[in-house]
Design a protein around this motif. Sequence first.
Motif, PDB file in Angstrom:
ATOM      1  N   PRO A  81      55.397  35.611  33.215  1.00 51.10           N
ATOM      2  CA  PRO A  81      56.503  35.083  34.570  1.00 51.10           C
ATOM      3  C   PRO A  81      56.603  36.152  34.937  1.00 51.10           C
ATOM      4  CG  PRO A  81      56.990  34.944  31.782  1.00 51.10           C
ATOM      5  CD  PRO A  81      55.420  35.793  32.246  1.00 51.10           C
ATOM      6  N   VAL A  82      57.584  35.512  36.034  1.00 52.43           N
ATOM      7  CA  VAL A  82      57.076  36.603  36.973  1.00 52.43           C
ATOM      8  C   VAL A  82      59.127  36.417  37.446  1.00 52.43           C
ATOM      9  CG1 VAL A  82      55.193  36.485  38.350  1.00 52.43           C
ATOM     10  CG2 VAL A  82      57.577  35.389  39.621  1.00 52.43           C
ATOM     11  N   SER A  83      59.464  38.035  38.044  1.00 47.19           N
ATOM     12  CA  SER A  83      60.943  37.484  38.675  1.00 47.19           C
ATOM     13  C   SER A  83      61.351  38.781  39.563  1.00 47.19           C
ATOM     14  CB  SER A  83      61.683  38.393  37.039  1.00 47.19           C
ATOM     15  OG  SER A  83      63.316  38.351  37.568  1.00 47.19           O
ATOM     16  N   GLY A  84      61.894  38.143  40.070  1.00 51.65           N
ATOM     17  CA  GLY A  84      62.481  38.657  41.745  1.00 51.65           C
ATOM     18  C   GLY A  84      62.622  37.822  43.724  1.00 51.65           C
ATOM     19  N   GLY A  85      62.332  36.792  42.763  1.00 52.70           N
ATOM     20  CA  GLY A  85      62.548  35.472  43.319  1.00 52.70           C
ATOM     21  C   GLY A  85      61.782  35.440  44.575  1.00 52.70           C
ATOM     22  N   ASP A  86      62.834  34.048  45.155  1.00 51.69           N
ATOM     23  CA  ASP A  86      62.131  34.397  47.183  1.00 51.69           C
ATOM     24  C   ASP A  86      62.035  35.602  47.762  1.00 51.69           C
ATOM     25  OD1 ASP A  86      64.126  34.278  47.062  1.00 51.69           O
ATOM     26  OD2 ASP A  86      64.504  32.430  48.980  1.00 51.69           O
ATOM     27  N   THR A  87      62.544  36.589  47.857  1.00 50.40           N
ATOM     28  CA  THR A  87      62.300  37.688  48.570  1.00 50.40           C
ATOM     29  C   THR A  87      61.451  38.374  47.573  1.00 50.40           C
ATOM     30  OG1 THR A  87      64.738  37.570  48.459  1.00 50.40           O
ATOM     31  CG2 THR A  87      64.115  40.111  49.112  1.00 50.40           C
ATOM     32  N   GLY A  88      61.766  38.719  46.226  1.00 49.31           N
ATOM     33  CA  GLY A  88      60.751  39.747  45.754  1.00 49.31           C
ATOM     34  C   GLY A  88      59.161  39.119  46.215  1.00 49.31           C
ATOM     35  N   ALA A  89      58.670  37.497  46.324  1.00 45.31           N
ATOM     36  CA  ALA A  89      57.586  36.786  46.378  1.00 45.31           C
ATOM     37  C   ALA A  89      56.957  36.860  48.057  1.00 45.31           C
ATOM     38  CB  ALA A  89      57.805  35.280  46.328  1.00 45.31           C
ATOM     39  N   LYS A  90      57.863  37.009  48.828  1.00 41.62           N
ATOM     40  CA  LYS A  90      57.657  37.135  49.902  1.00 41.62           C
ATOM     41  C   LYS A  90      57.882  38.972  50.229  1.00 41.62           C
ATOM     42  CE  LYS A  90      60.725  33.878  52.071  1.00 41.62           C
ATOM     43  NZ  LYS A  90      62.419  32.760  53.011  1.00 41.62           N
ATOM     44  N   ASN A  91      58.127  40.123  49.720  1.00 49.84           N
ATOM     45  CA  ASN A  91      57.501  41.352  49.628  1.00 49.84           C
ATOM     46  C   ASN A  91      56.441  41.054  48.910  1.00 49.84           C
ATOM     47  OD1 ASN A  91      59.748  41.169  51.405  1.00 49.84           O
ATOM     48  ND2 ASN A  91      61.534  41.676  50.228  1.00 49.84           N
ATOM     49  N   GLY A  92      56.581  40.423  47.754  1.00 48.63           N
ATOM     50  CA  GLY A  92      55.111  41.407  46.884  1.00 48.63           C
ATOM     51  C   GLY A  92      55.482  42.664  45.976  1.00 48.63           C
ATOM     52  N   THR A  93      56.579  42.101  45.834  1.00 47.40           N
ATOM     53  CA  THR A  93      57.565  43.534  44.469  1.00 47.40           C
ATOM     54  C   THR A  93      58.004  42.662  43.776  1.00 47.40           C
ATOM     55  OG1 THR A  93      59.575  43.063  45.885  1.00 47.40           O
ATOM     56  CG2 THR A  93      58.346  44.555  46.769  1.00 47.40           C
ATOM     57  N   LEU A  94      57.337  41.581  43.055  1.00 48.73           N
ATOM     58  CA  LEU A  94      57.728  40.941  41.410  1.00 48.73           C
ATOM     59  C   LEU A  94      57.483  41.718  40.901  1.00 48.73           C
ATOM     60  CD1 LEU A  94      56.354  37.254  42.466  1.00 48.73           C
ATOM     61  CD2 LEU A  94      58.870  37.850  42.616  1.00 48.73           C
ATOM     62  N   SER A  95      58.764  41.349  39.722  1.00 45.64           N
ATOM     63  CA  SER A  95      57.791  42.274  38.627  1.00 45.64           C
ATOM     64  C   SER A  95      57.425  41.098  37.806  1.00 45.64           C
ATOM     65  CB  SER A  95      59.242  41.615  37.431  1.00 45.64           C
ATOM     66  OG  SER A  95      60.601  43.370  38.612  1.00 45.64           O
ATOM     67  N   ILE A  96      56.774  41.498  37.415  1.00 52.55           N
ATOM     68  CA  ILE A  96      55.125  41.187  36.284  1.00 52.55           C
ATOM     69  C   ILE A  96      55.366  41.225  34.907  1.00 52.55           C
ATOM     70  CG2 ILE A  96      53.059  40.196  35.793  1.00 52.55           C
ATOM     71  CD1 ILE A  96      52.888  40.457  39.058  1.00 52.55           C
ATOM     72  N   MET A  97      55.912  40.274  33.467  1.00 54.54           N
ATOM     73  CA  MET A  97      55.774  40.642  32.482  1.00 54.54           C
ATOM     74  C   MET A  97      54.563  40.004  31.432  1.00 54.54           C
ATOM     75  SD  MET A  97      59.954  39.351  32.111  1.00 54.54           S
ATOM     76  CE  MET A  97      60.283  39.375  34.315  1.00 54.54           C
ATOM     77  N   ALA A  98      53.311  40.612  31.359  1.00 56.63           N
ATOM     78  CA  ALA A  98      52.362  39.797  30.660  1.00 56.63           C
ATOM     79  C   ALA A  98      52.356  39.917  28.965  1.00 56.63           C
ATOM     80  CB  ALA A  98      51.205  40.920  31.220  1.00 56.63           C
ATOM     81  N   GLY A  99      51.551  38.962  28.890  1.00 58.11           N
ATOM     82  CA  GLY A  99      51.188  39.180  27.290  1.00 58.11           C
ATOM     83  C   GLY A  99      50.324  38.391  27.369  1.00 58.11           C
ATOM     84  N   GLY A 100      48.966  38.915  26.247  1.00 59.38           N
ATOM     85  CA  GLY A 100      47.945  38.596  26.021  1.00 59.38           C
ATOM     86  C   GLY A 100      46.765  39.055  25.037  1.00 59.38           C
ATOM     87  N   GLU A 101      45.795  38.913  25.864  1.00 59.16           N
ATOM     88  CA  GLU A 101      44.634  40.521  25.506  1.00 59.16           C
ATOM     89  C   GLU A 101      44.540  41.562  26.429  1.00 59.16           C
ATOM     90  OE1 GLU A 101      39.965  40.601  24.404  1.00 59.16           O
ATOM     91  OE2 GLU A 101      40.947  39.145  25.278  1.00 59.16           O
TER      92      GLU A 101
END
Length: 287
Positions: free
Chosen positions: A118-138
């Motif tokens: 999942p990501v955080s940063g809203g429409d602004t972060g998505a447009k600017n390519g600066t989203l925070s990405i929180m990853a789980g898995g391998e």
Amino acid sequence: MKIGFIGTGVMGKSIVFHLLKEHTVHIYTRTKQKAEDLLTNGAVWEETPAALATNCDVIFTMVGYPEDVLNVYTGEEGVFTSASEGTICIDLTTSKPELAKALFEKGGSKGIHMIDAPVSGGDTGAKNGTLSIMAGGEERIFREVLPVLETFGANIVFHGEAGSGQHTKMSNQIVIGSTMTGVCEALTYAMKSGLDPEKVLASISQGAAGSWSLSHLAPRILNGDYEPGFYIHHFIKDLKIALEESKRMGLSLPGLELALKSYEQAKDIGLSEKGTQALYKVYEDQL
């Protein structure tokens, strides 16, 4: 690399534009007309998630609710019905940690790798390519796709086993819920006391009260801009998941409960399709 992207909404569309700069991107979304600008810019349309999966090495999903996530992967025309062994699937949706774990296991049984991110940063972060990405898995798989994530993310952290990304996003949403309540109450107080809210914002946003919400969303409130960077109805979904998980772990989080109650009030007065900053309108009648 052939990339698939399912769900080109407010944030997903901007993410696809970033991916198109370096990759071929196959897309699927429920309403094709809303993706016409992506198709014009080189995206390849697929009729179903299953059709998309046959053509892609890495598949991103960003849909609305946990039930949508489940259907996209396990439905009759879902990704798991046709994805090849070795395919990497990355769910950017804010969803339930338990679902992330279940999809990780189900995908794994077919040789398909799942990452909840999942990501955080809203429409602004998505447009600017600066989203925070929180990853789980391998972690090995995360490292493999990290260069792709860096196309649209600036703060990318691997948190551990499947579901860890979703749990981290719940922590994020708990902070935002209480913070937005504070932002709205602070602006209401400032206006009621006769202060210039622009000056108040200039003072408090740079001090100890500073936050992303205060800097990015409070100005939208003052400009009467309640259009969504993130929909209220999706935020209510997130807060309910966070509360459900908290209760499951035996936690009492009154701030979270208050934030959910406030946002449900916003929904009750017709603000479901507005951005999270529209919570301010719950307080507006006191001025």
